[in-house]
Design a protein around this motif. Structure first.
Motif, mmCIF file in Angstrom:
data_model
loop_
_atom_site.group_PDB
_atom_site.id
_atom_site.type_symbol
_atom_site.label_atom_id
_atom_site.label_comp_id
_atom_site.label_asym_id
_atom_site.label_seq_id
_atom_site.Cartn_x
_atom_site.Cartn_y
_atom_site.Cartn_z
ATOM 1 N N PRO A 10 0.820 -1.203 0.000
ATOM 2 C CA PRO A 10 0.000 0.000 0.000
ATOM 3 C C PRO A 10 0.854 1.253 0.000
ATOM 4 O O PRO A 10 1.836 1.357 0.722
ATOM 5 C CB PRO A 10 -0.793 -0.132 1.312
ATOM 6 N N THR A 11 0.483 2.200 -0.822
ATOM 7 C CA THR A 11 1.223 3.452 -0.912
ATOM 8 C C THR A 11 0.228 4.597 -0.980
ATOM 9 O O THR A 11 -0.970 4.403 -1.105
ATOM 10 C CB THR A 11 2.113 3.482 -2.162
ATOM 11 N N VAL A 85 12.489 4.473 9.307
ATOM 12 C CA VAL A 85 11.164 4.949 9.711
ATOM 13 C C VAL A 85 10.102 4.449 8.737
ATOM 14 O O VAL A 85 9.028 3.987 9.138
ATOM 15 C CB VAL A 85 11.135 6.492 9.803
ATOM 16 N N GLN A 86 10.378 4.526 7.451
ATOM 17 C CA GLN A 86 9.422 4.062 6.439
ATOM 18 C C GLN A 86 9.153 2.564 6.597
ATOM 19 O O GLN A 86 8.007 2.107 6.481
ATOM 20 C CB GLN A 86 9.950 4.369 5.041
ATOM 21 N N ALA A 87 10.198 1.810 6.881
ATOM 22 C CA ALA A 87 10.027 0.364 7.049
ATOM 23 C C ALA A 87 9.170 0.052 8.267
ATOM 24 O O ALA A 87 8.313 -0.844 8.223
ATOM 25 C CB ALA A 87 11.394 -0.308 7.174
ATOM 26 N N LEU A 88 9.372 0.769 9.363
ATOM 27 C CA LEU A 88 8.603 0.521 10.584
ATOM 28 C C LEU A 88 7.159 1.002 10.463
ATOM 29 O O LEU A 88 6.268 0.478 11.141
ATOM 30 C CB LEU A 88 9.282 1.201 11.769
ATOM 31 N N ALA A 89 6.927 1.992 9.606
ATOM 32 C CA ALA A 89 5.569 2.503 9.428
ATOM 33 C C ALA A 89 4.724 1.596 8.532
ATOM 34 O O ALA A 89 3.487 1.663 8.565
ATOM 35 C CB ALA A 89 5.618 3.907 8.822
ATOM 36 N N ALA A 90 5.365 0.729 7.773
ATOM 37 C CA ALA A 90 4.650 -0.090 6.790
ATOM 38 C C ALA A 90 3.579 -0.998 7.395
ATOM 39 O O ALA A 90 2.485 -1.131 6.816
ATOM 40 C CB ALA A 90 5.652 -0.907 5.986
ATOM 41 N N PRO A 91 3.810 -1.677 8.542
ATOM 42 C CA PRO A 91 2.761 -2.565 9.068
ATOM 43 C C PRO A 91 1.451 -1.837 9.351
ATOM 44 O O PRO A 91 0.366 -2.365 9.057
ATOM 45 C CB PRO A 91 3.384 -3.122 10.349
ATOM 46 N N TRP A 92 1.526 -0.636 9.927
ATOM 47 C CA TRP A 92 0.285 0.089 10.227
ATOM 48 C C TRP A 92 -0.381 0.568 8.947
ATOM 49 O O TRP A 92 -1.613 0.553 8.830
ATOM 50 C CB TRP A 92 0.555 1.264 11.156
ATOM 51 N N THR A 93 0.407 0.982 7.968
ATOM 52 C CA THR A 93 -0.164 1.392 6.687
ATOM 53 C C THR A 93 -0.923 0.233 6.047
ATOM 54 O O THR A 93 -2.034 0.398 5.528
ATOM 55 C CB THR A 93 0.938 1.880 5.735
ATOM 56 N N THR A 94 -0.337 -0.955 6.095
ATOM 57 C CA THR A 94 -1.007 -2.138 5.570
ATOM 58 C C THR A 94 -2.301 -2.404 6.334
ATOM 59 O O THR A 94 -3.340 -2.732 5.748
ATOM 60 C CB THR A 94 -0.079 -3.364 5.670
ATOM 61 N N ALA A 95 -2.238 -2.262 7.663
ATOM 62 C CA ALA A 95 -3.424 -2.483 8.495
ATOM 63 C C ALA A 95 -4.537 -1.510 8.134
ATOM 64 O O ALA A 95 -5.718 -1.886 8.087
ATOM 65 C CB ALA A 95 -3.061 -2.347 9.963
ATOM 66 N N LEU A 96 -4.189 -0.262 7.846
ATOM 67 C CA LEU A 96 -5.205 0.729 7.481
ATOM 68 C C LEU A 96 -5.920 0.331 6.197
ATOM 69 O O LEU A 96 -7.144 0.489 6.083
ATOM 70 C CB LEU A 96 -4.566 2.110 7.331
ATOM 71 N N HIS A 97 -5.190 -0.160 5.227
ATOM 72 C CA HIS A 97 -5.817 -0.596 3.979
ATOM 73 C C HIS A 97 -6.714 -1.810 4.216
ATOM 74 O O HIS A 97 -7.793 -1.925 3.622
ATOM 75 C CB HIS A 97 -4.753 -0.909 2.925
#
Length: 326
Positions: A10-11, A85-97
């Motif tokens: 997700p982006t 930071v971008q790598a650590l933020a990815a799980p929550w971004t995926t969860a939002l989608h």
């Protein structure tokens, strides 16, 4: 329950507004989450604990220049800090989608993990648009509830004495005093029907929403949880254990603080409680003060008793005191 398939990478703009409900355990966060989960624009899940570990990982790579004072070890040897930071933020971004696909009407993703109160700064860096709701409750009520759980359904992870209970309450309250904007609300106000409009506004929702039955138990309110694909059949395992809330207890089962415990709570939380708008948590009268003082003397005597007995025995035998090294 809808079982969506989120995009693998997700982006772009986050599909939902992120709201984090935090606070000391036994402050009513589960109940408030259940109420807010009834809102048509809110999607929520069981406790994720996601940022407990992510905050620790972020701390491995503190901001600052990569000069000669910094040891070349850890993530910095292969990644820039922005990449970390971008790598650590990815799980929550995926969860939002995932959550957005599960509930197309939702505009807010509500995460309720009490321990995230200790990760507010890290969450704010990883989720720049995050909003925080800090729920507080009277320290004596929290201590009583923690001790109640420690001798029952939560014996493996709740503090077992009043010192530990109040230490957890103070640490949670003080952790929320950060430079990050946090909306603090008192459990007692919400229970009385006050403060809901301000809470909704802090979440970016219409304050005009009619709040459902405030007397409902967490068990009655938790049917709206959303789980990732493949876990739909686990919905019936999300109910709290027996004794989790007062709704599931028989009359007279609630743990009460002793006079000594109440005195300890008052003595150690007065300043923090006052800052939160609470009155005295149990002022001591002269009788209570005398009992507390006597208890402290008694404990001091008991602690010294073995040494005194040993010293007397040594004296009778003509020896030097046992505490002196020969």
């Amino acid at each position: 329950m809808v079982e969506p398939t989120p995009p693998p990478n997700p982006t772009g703009t986050a599909p939902l507004r992120s709201v984090f409900l935090v606070g000391c355990p036994r402050s009513g966060t589960t109940w408030v989450q259940g109420i807010l989960g009834q809102h048509p624009e809110v999607v929520t899940t069981p406790e994720t604990h996601l940022f407990v570990d992510l905050a620790r990982a972020l701390a491995q790579y503190p901001p600052g220049p990569d000069d000669g004072e910094v040891a070349l070890i850890g993530p910095r040897v292969v990644l820039t800090r922005d990449e970390w930071v971008q790598a650590l933020a990815a799980p929550w971004t995926t969860a939002l989608h995932t959550l957005a696909a599960a509930d197309p009407q939702a505009t807010v993703a509500l995460d309720k993990t009490p321990q995230h109160v200790f990760a507010i700064d890290a969450i704010a860096e990883l989720v720049p648009d995050a909003r925080f709701v800090h729920l507080v409750r009277r320290p004596d009520a929290v201590a009583r509830s923690l001790l109640d759980g420690a001798h029952g359904w939560a014996e493996s992870w709740f503090p077992t004495d009043v010192e530990g209970a109040i230490g957890l309450w103070q640490a949670s309250v003080r952790a929320a005093a950060t430079s990050v904007p946090v909306h603090t609300v008192r459990y007692e106000d919400l229970l009385a029907g006050d403060g809901w409009d301000d809470l909704l506004a802090a979440m970016g929702l219409d304050p005009g929403w009619e709040v459902p039955d405030l007397g409902a138990s967490p068990r009655e309110l938790r049917g709206g949880f959303t789980l990732r694909p493949g876990l739909a059949d686990r919905q019936d395992t999300l109910w709290e254990t027996e004794g989790f809330s007062y709704h599931s207890r028989q009359p007279g089962q609630r743990r009460e603080l002793t006079a000594t415990e109440a005195a300890y709570v008052h003595a150690h939380t007065a300043a923090d409680a006052d800052a939160l708008g609470y009155g005295p948590t149990g002022p001591l009268d002269n009788g209570e003060r005398a009992r507390v003082a006597a208890r402290r003397v008694e404990r001091a005597v008991v602690r010294r008793l073995p040494d005194r007995i040993a010293e007397k025995v040594d004296a009778r035998r003509g020896r030097r005191p046992h505490s002196v090294l020969h």
